[in-house]
Design a protein around this motif. Structure first.
Motif, PDB file in Angstrom:
ATOM      1  N   ARG A   1      -1.008  10.639   2.503  1.00 57.64           N
ATOM      2  CA  ARG A   1      -2.212   9.851   2.798  1.00 57.64           C
ATOM      3  C   ARG A   1      -2.028   8.459   2.200  1.00 57.64           C
ATOM      4  O   ARG A   1      -1.259   8.262   1.268  1.00 57.64           O
ATOM      5  CB  ARG A   1      -3.461  10.496   2.174  1.00 57.64           C
ATOM      6  CG  ARG A   1      -3.821  11.852   2.761  1.00 57.64           C
ATOM      7  CD  ARG A   1      -4.423  11.731   4.153  1.00 57.64           C
ATOM      8  NE  ARG A   1      -4.735  13.039   4.702  1.00 57.64           N
ATOM      9  CZ  ARG A   1      -5.898  13.666   4.505  1.00 57.64           C
ATOM     10  NH1 ARG A   1      -6.836  13.099   3.774  1.00 57.64           N
ATOM     11  NH2 ARG A   1      -6.111  14.843   5.030  1.00 57.64           N
ATOM     12  N   ASP A   2      -2.810   7.538   2.725  1.00 56.40           N
ATOM     13  CA  ASP A   2      -2.761   6.164   2.273  1.00 56.40           C
ATOM     14  C   ASP A   2      -3.304   6.050   0.844  1.00 56.40           C
ATOM     15  O   ASP A   2      -4.217   6.768   0.446  1.00 56.40           O
ATOM     16  CB  ASP A   2      -3.606   5.312   3.215  1.00 56.40           C
ATOM     17  CG  ASP A   2      -3.312   3.843   3.087  1.00 56.40           C
ATOM     18  OD1 ASP A   2      -2.431   3.372   3.828  1.00 56.40           O
ATOM     19  OD2 ASP A   2      -3.942   3.170   2.250  1.00 56.40           O
ATOM     20  N   GLN A   3      -2.761   5.115   0.120  1.00 59.16           N
ATOM     21  CA  GLN A   3      -3.138   4.911  -1.285  1.00 59.16           C
ATOM     22  C   GLN A   3      -4.637   4.719  -1.471  1.00 59.16           C
ATOM     23  O   GLN A   3      -5.191   5.078  -2.511  1.00 59.16           O
ATOM     24  CB  GLN A   3      -2.390   3.686  -1.821  1.00 59.16           C
ATOM     25  CG  GLN A   3      -2.617   3.416  -3.301  1.00 59.16           C
ATOM     26  CD  GLN A   3      -1.927   2.140  -3.738  1.00 59.16           C
ATOM     27  OE1 GLN A   3      -0.979   1.689  -3.105  1.00 59.16           O
ATOM     28  NE2 GLN A   3      -2.399   1.554  -4.815  1.00 59.16           N
ATOM     29  N   GLN A   4      -5.306   4.151  -0.470  1.00 62.74           N
ATOM     30  CA  GLN A   4      -6.731   3.846  -0.660  1.00 62.74           C
ATOM     31  C   GLN A   4      -7.579   5.108  -0.836  1.00 62.74           C
ATOM     32  O   GLN A   4      -8.688   5.026  -1.322  1.00 62.74           O
ATOM     33  CB  GLN A   4      -7.268   2.978   0.481  1.00 62.74           C
ATOM     34  CG  GLN A   4      -7.210   3.629   1.834  1.00 62.74           C
ATOM     35  CD  GLN A   4      -7.908   2.792   2.896  1.00 62.74           C
ATOM     36  OE1 GLN A   4      -8.784   3.282   3.578  1.00 62.74           O
ATOM     37  NE2 GLN A   4      -7.532   1.526   3.027  1.00 62.74           N
TER      38      GLN A   4
ATOM     39  N   TYR B   1       8.860   1.284  -6.875  1.00 60.20           N
ATOM     40  CA  TYR B   1       7.627   1.926  -6.401  1.00 60.20           C
ATOM     41  C   TYR B   1       7.907   3.210  -5.616  1.00 60.20           C
ATOM     42  O   TYR B   1       7.014   3.766  -4.999  1.00 60.20           O
ATOM     43  CB  TYR B   1       6.785   0.976  -5.543  1.00 60.20           C
ATOM     44  CG  TYR B   1       6.233  -0.213  -6.281  1.00 60.20           C
ATOM     45  CD1 TYR B   1       6.276  -0.259  -7.668  1.00 60.20           C
ATOM     46  CD2 TYR B   1       5.678  -1.283  -5.608  1.00 60.20           C
ATOM     47  CE1 TYR B   1       5.782  -1.353  -8.364  1.00 60.20           C
ATOM     48  CE2 TYR B   1       5.172  -2.376  -6.293  1.00 60.20           C
ATOM     49  CZ  TYR B   1       5.225  -2.408  -7.675  1.00 60.20           C
ATOM     50  OH  TYR B   1       4.725  -3.490  -8.354  1.00 60.20           O
TER      51      TYR B   1
ATOM     52  N   MET C   1       0.857  -1.189   0.000  1.00 58.41           N
ATOM     53  CA  MET C   1       0.000   0.000   0.000  1.00 58.41           C
ATOM     54  C   MET C   1       0.894   1.240   0.000  1.00 58.41           C
ATOM     55  O   MET C   1       1.688   1.432   0.912  1.00 58.41           O
ATOM     56  CB  MET C   1      -0.885  -0.048   1.239  1.00 58.41           C
ATOM     57  CG  MET C   1      -2.019   0.940   1.259  1.00 58.41           C
ATOM     58  SD  MET C   1      -3.335   0.637   0.063  1.00 58.41           S
ATOM     59  CE  MET C   1      -4.272  -0.650   0.907  1.00 58.41           C
ATOM     60  N   PHE C   2       0.755   2.064  -1.038  1.00 55.73           N
ATOM     61  CA  PHE C   2       1.592   3.249  -1.122  1.00 55.73           C
ATOM     62  C   PHE C   2       1.128   4.309  -0.126  1.00 55.73           C
ATOM     63  O   PHE C   2       0.002   4.288   0.341  1.00 55.73           O
ATOM     64  CB  PHE C   2       1.498   3.898  -2.508  1.00 55.73           C
ATOM     65  CG  PHE C   2       1.943   3.033  -3.645  1.00 55.73           C
ATOM     66  CD1 PHE C   2       2.702   1.891  -3.432  1.00 55.73           C
ATOM     67  CD2 PHE C   2       1.602   3.366  -4.946  1.00 55.73           C
ATOM     68  CE1 PHE C   2       3.111   1.100  -4.495  1.00 55.73           C
ATOM     69  CE2 PHE C   2       2.001   2.581  -6.016  1.00 55.73           C
ATOM     70  CZ  PHE C   2       2.752   1.447  -5.789  1.00 55.73           C
ATOM     71  N   GLN C   3       2.055   5.225   0.127  1.00 58.27           N
ATOM     72  CA  GLN C   3       1.674   6.463   0.790  1.00 58.27           C
ATOM     73  C   GLN C   3       1.980   7.574  -0.208  1.00 58.27           C
ATOM     74  O   GLN C   3       3.108   7.694  -0.683  1.00 58.27           O
ATOM     75  CB  GLN C   3       2.459   6.660   2.079  1.00 58.27           C
ATOM     76  CG  GLN C   3       1.946   7.847   2.885  1.00 58.27           C
ATOM     77  CD  GLN C   3       2.661   8.005   4.203  1.00 58.27           C
ATOM     78  OE1 GLN C   3       3.887   7.930   4.254  1.00 58.27           O
ATOM     79  NE2 GLN C   3       1.925   8.195   5.267  1.00 58.27           N
TER      80      GLN C   3
END
Lengths: 223, 93, 1003
Positions: free
Chosen positions: B12-15, B76, B1-3
């Motif tokens: 913020r979080d990738q979501q 990434y 999960m990217f930031q």
């Protein structure tokens, strides 16, 4: 014509309306604040005609620092995006605010949209409030990062939300879209159960943080 | 999960974000003047580099803004985030 | 009940005052609080714990921690049972029930061992490959025979949780290095998380004697641990967590942790959480994950009683259990000497230390000699004897790696082996870093640090306590300093200087003087029964890549992920290939470090919280009135409203009849709604829609199509012009978010100079769609400030007024082809207005209808549903919607594509109606259409059915479809071969079946 019936999105959640019998140990208190005035304000913060007109009506400047909110007399105005703000007011005063804003912004590239029926507000308060939110939110709501005065749109569990920090680390307000409210309420009840969740009867009042000036939040968690 | 470091909202979080394709694909000024082949090139052809990639993301569950990201498709790692032609904070839309 | 025959009379971090009863493989035992299942079984003298995967050889404990390959147990019963648990990490609690599935007495599958020559690596691939269709039955039998555990067959009613966390520094591993790092970071005021998979902090210190000789900062090791944990726990911004495994290291310092909240004490209490999955975003990560001891490879090295030396020390010192009475230590480095000394201190015999090195020197060797332990240098164990328990070992002199001379047979019941230490580089490597071989330490070390991460302690090869402490302290300080904190002054915790150490001598396999395939098995991977001979076979058969050898031999594929065996296996492979270990490399380290429960992955995303159920303001009314619901995206929409024991078709027929002849009402609140406004709204929407918007008059509505730039239909809906440059857009129910994103993307990235705003208002408006000839009268009864006269309120216009006392926007638009009005009100009043409509409509027999009737009625009119009748590969022309394209427009999104050669050519699938020859048959939606059902396979397909219903109005079934060149084929017959072999014939027709003139909606 029969009496006009108004219903919150949480009408089917009996406890949201009446409250629950609080558990022995209470880690978090949850309250729905239905029927508030929720107004979406659109405009450009670089447009002084827009900002001046808003300030004249609201009694405070529209916040232009991302993820902060400001408060005037009986009104909260929260940054949602570079051209979008959420204005929270008492339900009864909504028509007056709407017409004042529309009047002041009539000749400006701006929008005043009433979304009071499209969303509701749920407050969470207590020592476990932050942990309950952390179960479904990737936001860092630690007081160092999200002090009183912080707000943002984000996700909570599988729903979009707007969150406002009313008291750093202790009291949060969640604005959720109407169609997701029933789901999110049930999610919060489940997530809060671990800590002892007291549900207080619905209360249609606007809560102010008593902000003097909104401090810009830090973006990193470091000191 | 990217930031991902939203230019407005910070990390913020990738979501909270949605990927929005390769950056800097400019719509032709006058599509009618293009041959089928030129139009197809604009429509379909994208780079697919191993390494630095210029791409667009939208902070869809935040401020709603689109911005450009330079990301390495191997590690990434995100090299930079930027809003093309952003004049000043609060003035993008 | 068995006695704890192997329990030492004193020592260990167990509570001898709290006896714990448990059951293992059906027998009752007792242990003490603080035991693991493994230590308690050892204390009870249980040496055979399970059977091996392939050969079904008796197996005992090898390790004492996460590396354990053999003692894989099933714990608990019913819906809460958990497979794949390492007995070494299962904490003992009263009433614990555990088992290893394989039978422990006579095991008929043990014949696999006898005939093992016939079961080499690749046996399953080669033998069970043919015939392919038999594999499912082969697989079932193989899995039963393997018996590594089973998943519960009943629902698990426990609560599982997710928690997102943020911190400045995450320290993984609570041994000396990790504690030192956390102390330094915590003292600086940083937000710190310290996690350890074990029940208590201390790491390697717990495996050692709590002697003053090992003092840290003048405290005994155990006192130092307690003081450090107390200090950390008292810090407000520090979170210390035991029983919490960092199982995965993901991009951008995102770490997955699994915390056991209840398994260790027999399960959660009411309302409590069983497992918690932590999703941690850390600014900095310090990996203090320690090192695991490698076993040595020799003949029959899997016999119960043969363990790693550090495991023996752990059982002695941490649990007060001696695995046996007489031990032979086999080593290639110094650390196992400590185990020999620990055994002596516990009053157990050490028959010999067998050391591959010549003339061992150094502090520990001296101490062993002083203790009177015989040392056999330049020697190796070449094989063990005994079957259910090791009885003796055969040793031999080894020179230059070759067997020089066979030596004594030494009787023993325990063999403690040490082949050196493998740093736990797993987390470091999860995000793509390669470990680097270190010749001096004979192990793989972490490569260059990942961004924002560092390593400390024995994972870096710092095997001395003093170095581990100072490294941890240093990395903890560096991490917080990088974040702008001021690390406190002061020195690292101090430990005694290590004595002189003799270097390790890498040693990968004991020579036997025979080919690898002869003689007793030399196990490399215990869990998957992979032997050195299997690796040799793989090499003989041409495998060279370590990744291929892994897959061919199954080495490292077990639930232990080869923690003990992989490095030995790679080194053996390297020597067989005559290349170096770095040239051979390792296989890829992937999450999870140890198994993670499915429950924790799911969290509370299960049952009624699995996915949001979006509800309209009238939802509860629908429930109360018997609606059955259909999922449309996340929305719950009424599907139809059966009365009493009415069949579905009967209900639909009734709903359709009411709407066509009187009045029907649909909850249309789920349609997407967006307000568009600003000086450039006209200009912008002209680019988005195929049709023009500029000339629309305020107060009117227009149907609109949106295309993607490739010319294909993307969404449709009605646009209402509220004011000059102010529009109210509706989208399909499922398309709302996508349309808003589409508008924003074009605006922000292509035309940011246009002044226009888009605001999502779907949830604000409840929409009550009143359809049917009586709809006007119903509206007139509810509203006295709008003139509903035909001319005053024309089709495709809207009015603002008051409906049932509530401010409303009323649109005269129709999705049924009937006279219809859509009432939009503030959703807080949605239920009120809906009920008012029902009351006002009662005299006209108003009937609520759901999505199914909506579909029948719209399909009778040939109205498309974007996303059902369109599939992202049809243009407006394909759908016969030329009329929706603005004739005078220069440009709009997708316009250029509509003149591409392949779009204008012949042979495109075109929108048509179908009437089955047998009007009682409803064509299944999705059915393929062919011209000739007798054609040879593969049969050319000319189209497919997109919508299909029985029509009460028409008196027969009908369908909408796309067919190649279908518009010019009206009247022809196409065929639809079905799965059951039948063929449905249908006539191609115009897609409008009812009221072609549009008279009914215009009254």
């Amino acid at each position: 014509m029969s009496e006009i019936k108004i219903e919150s999105p949480l009408v089917d959640q009996v406890e949201a309306v009446r409250g629950n019998s609080a558990p022995a140990k209470v880690g978090v208190r949850m309250t729905e604040h239905p029927f508030l005035g929720q107004i979406v304000l659109r405009g450009k913060s670089s447009d002084t005609a827009f900002t001046a007109a808003c300030a004249g009506v609201l009694g405070c400047e529209v916040p232009t620092t991302p993820n902060t909110y400001a408060e005037g007399q009986g009104v909260v105005i929260a940054w949602m995006g570079p051209t979008e703000w959420l204005v929270l007011v008492d339900g009864e005063s909504t028509p007056a605010w709407l017409s004042a804003l529309r009047g002041a912004l009539a000749d400006v590239h701006a929008g005043v949209l009433d979304t009071s029926g499209g969303q509701t507000l749920i407050s969470l308060e207590g020592p476990a409030a932050l942990d309950v939110l952390a179960k479904g939110s990737t936001l860092d709501l630690h007081p160092r990062v999200a002090p009183t005065g912080f707000c943002t749109r984000s996700l909570l569990a599988k729903s979009a939300m707007f969150v406002r920090v009313v008291e750093a680390g202790q009291r949060f307000e969640i604005v959720v879209r109407r169609s997701f409210a029933d789901y999110l309420w049930q999610w919060l009840v489940d997530a809060g159960g671990e800590y002892g969740l007291a549900i207080q009867p619905a209360e249609s009042t606007l809560v102010l943080a008593g902000l003097q000036a909104s401090a810009p939040p830090k973006t990193a968690t470091g000191a | 999960m990217f930031q991902i470091d939203c230019p407005w909202c910070g990390p913020r979080d990738q979501q909270e974000f949605a990927y929005a394709g390769e950056a800097a694909i400019k719509r032709p000024e006058n599509p009618a003047s293009l041959s089928d082949a030129e139009w197809a090139d604009y429509l379909f052809m994208r780079t697919n580099p191993r390494g630095r990639h210029h791409e667009q993301w939208r902070h869809v569950h935040g401020c709603g803004q689109f911005f450009d990201v330079v990301r390495d498709t191997v590690t990434y790692r995100i090299e930079s985030v930027d809003v093309p032609g952003r004049p000043a904070l609060g003035d993008a839309s | 009940m068995s006695q704890q025959t192997h329990r030492l009379s004193q020592g260990g971090r167990i509570d001898r005052g709290r006896e714990i009863r448990f059951t293992f493989n059906g027998r009752e035992y007792t242990g003490y609080a603080g035991d693991t299942l493994a230590s308690a079984l050892l204390a009870n003298g249980v040496s055979v714990i399970g059977r091996s995967f392939k050969y079904h050889r008796p197996r005992g404990l090898v390790g004492a921690g996460p590396e354990e390959p053999n003692a894989i147990v099933q714990v608990g019963l019913g819906g809460q049972t958990r497979p794949d648990q390492r007995a070494t990490q299962v904490e003992l609690f009263d009433g614990l029930v555990a088992s290893t599935s394989a039978r422990l007495g006579f095991d008929p599958m043990g014949l696999n061992n006898t005939f093992s020559r016939m079961l080499p690596a690749g046996f399953y691939y080669k033998t069970f490959k043919w015939p392919a269709k038999s594999w499912p039955s082969y697989e079932k039998r193989i899995r039963q025979a393997a018996g590594l555990g089973y998943s519960p067959t009943e629902p698990d009613t426990d609560r599982y949780d997710h928690m997102n966390a943020h911190c400045d520094v995450l320290v993984v591993g609570g041994g000396p290095a990790g504690l030192a790092a956390a102390l330094r970071a915590g003292r600086a005021g940083a937000r710190v998380m310290l996690v350890d998979e074990n029940a208590e902090f201390g790491g390697s210190l717990l495996a050692e004697r709590d002697a003053q000789a090992n003092a840290i900062d003048d405290r005994s090791p155990h006192d130092w641990i307690a003081a450090s944990v107390a200090e950390l726990s008292a810090m407000q911004e520090v979170r210390v967590m035991t029983r919490t495994t960092a199982f995965g290291n993901y991009d951008h310092n995102f770490i997955g942790l699994m915390e056991d909240k209840a398994d260790y004490r027999g399960g959660p209490g009411a309302g409590e959480v069983r497992h918690r999955l932590w999703r941690v975003r850390a600014q900095r990560v310090v990996l203090a994950t320690g090192a695991l001891e490698r076993p040595l490879v020799f003949g029959n090295n899997d016999r119960p009683g043969i363990m790693t030396a550090s495991a023996v020390s752990t059982y002695l010192n941490r649990y007060g259990v001696a695995p046996g009475w007489r031990t032979v230590v086999f080593t290639n480095n110094d650390s196992a000497y400590q185990t020999a000394l620990d055994l002596k201190a516990a009053g157990r015999d050490v028959a010999a230390i067998v050391d591959i090195r010549t003339n061992p020197t150094g502090a520990l060797a001296d101490a062993a000699r002083e203790a009177g332990i015989p040392i056999h240098d330049s020697s190796a164990i070449i094989k063990a004897r005994g079957s259910r328990r090791v009885k003796s070992v055969q040793i031999a002199q080894v020179k230059y790696g070759q067997l020089a001379e066979e030596g004594d047979t030494i009787a023993c019941d325990v063999v403690a082996t040490s082949g050196g230490w493998s740093p736990v580089v797993h987390l470091h490597c999860h995000i793509g870093s390669k470990p680097q071989w270190d010749d001096e330490a004979a192990c793989f070390l972490p490569g260059p640090d990942n961004p924002g991460q560092s390593s400390a302690g024995s994972v870096t090869g710092a095997f001395s306590l003093r170095k581990a402490l100072s490294q941890g302290f240093e990395q903890g300080g560096a991490a917080v300093a990088e974040l702008g904190f001021e690390p406190t002054a002061g020195a690292a915790p101090s430990a005694p200087a290590p004595g002189t150490v003799m270097p390790i001598q890498p040693f990968w396999i004991a020579p036997t003087g025979k080919p690898l395939s002869r003689g007793p098995k030399q196990f490399v991977d215990y869990q998957n029964d992979t032997t050195a001979a299997d690796i040799a076979l793989a090499v003989r058969e041409g495998y060279e890549s370590v990744e291929h050898v892994k897959r061919y031999t199954a080495m490292g594929f077990g639930t232990d992920q080869g923690k003990l065996g992989n490095i030995n296996g790679m080194a053996i492979l390297a020597s067989l290939l005559d290349q170096s270990i770095p040239e051979t490399g390792t296989t890829t380290f992937r999450p999870a470090y140890t198994p993670v429960s499915f429950g924790s992955v799911a969290g509370r995303t299960a049952d009624h919280l699995f996915d949001p159920e979006r509800k309209t303001a009238m939802h509860d009314w629908h429930v109360q009135h018997g609606a059955l619901f259909e999922n449309v995206g996340q929305w719950k929409r009424p599907w139809y409203y059966p009365k009493d024991d009415e069949s579905m078709q009967a209900a639909l027929d009734r709903e359709c009849r009411s709407t066509r002849n009187g009045a029907g009402v649909l909850d249309a609140s789920t349609l997407g709604k967006i307000e568009v406004h600003g000086p450039d709204a006209n200009r912008f929407l002209d680019m988005i829609y195929t049709g023009g918007r500029r000339k629309m008059k305020t107060g009117t509505c227009r149907y609109g199509l949106m295309l993607h730039e490739d010319g294909m239909i993307f969404d449709d809906g009605v646009t209402a012009k509220l004011d000059e440059n102010h529009y109210y857009l509706t989208t399909t129910t499922g398309g709302a978010a996508g349309v808003l994103n589409w508008l924003e993307q074009w605006h922000q990235t292509e035309w940011p100079d246009m002044d226009v705003f888009f605001t999502f208002v779907t949830d604000q408006w409840a929409t009550v769609a009143v359809n049917g000839p009586k709809s006007r009268e119903i509206l007139q009864a509810l509203c006295d400030d709008i003139d509903f006269d035909r001319e005053a309120f024309a089709f495709m216009t809207f009015r603002e007024g008051t409906v049932a006392g509530v401010a409303a926007r009323v649109f005269r638009i129709s999705f049924t082809g009937e006279l219809a009005f859509e009432i939009n009100v503030d959703a807080n009043y949605g239920r009120h207005v809906w009920e008012a409509v029902m009351a006002a409509g009662a005299p006209h027999g108003i009937t609520p209808y759901g999505t199914e009737t909506m579909h029948i009625l719209r399909a009778e009119k040939g109205f498309i549903v974007a996303g059902q009748d369109t599939d992202g590969a049809v243009t407006p022309m394909d759908m016969g919607m030329h009329w929706a394209i603005g004739k005078k427009k220069d440009d709009f999104i997708g316009m250029r594509s509509l003149s591409r050669a392949d779009i204008v050519g012949e042979g495109r699938k075109q929108y048509v109606g179908l009437v089955p020859t047998d009007g009682s048959i409803v064509l299944p939606e999705g059915s393929q259409l062919v011209n000739d059902p007798e054609a040879a396979l593969p049969m050319p397909m000319v189209g497919h059915v997109s919508s299909s219903y029985h029509s009460d109005t028409l008196g027969h079934s009908f369908a909408l479809a796309v067919v190649e060149d279908g518009r010019s084929r009206h009247g022809e017959t196409v065929y639809s071969p079905q799965v059951d072999g039948s063929v449905i014939a249908a006539t191609i027709t115009d897609p409008v079946f009812y009221d072609r003139e549009g008279a009914r909606q215009n009254v």
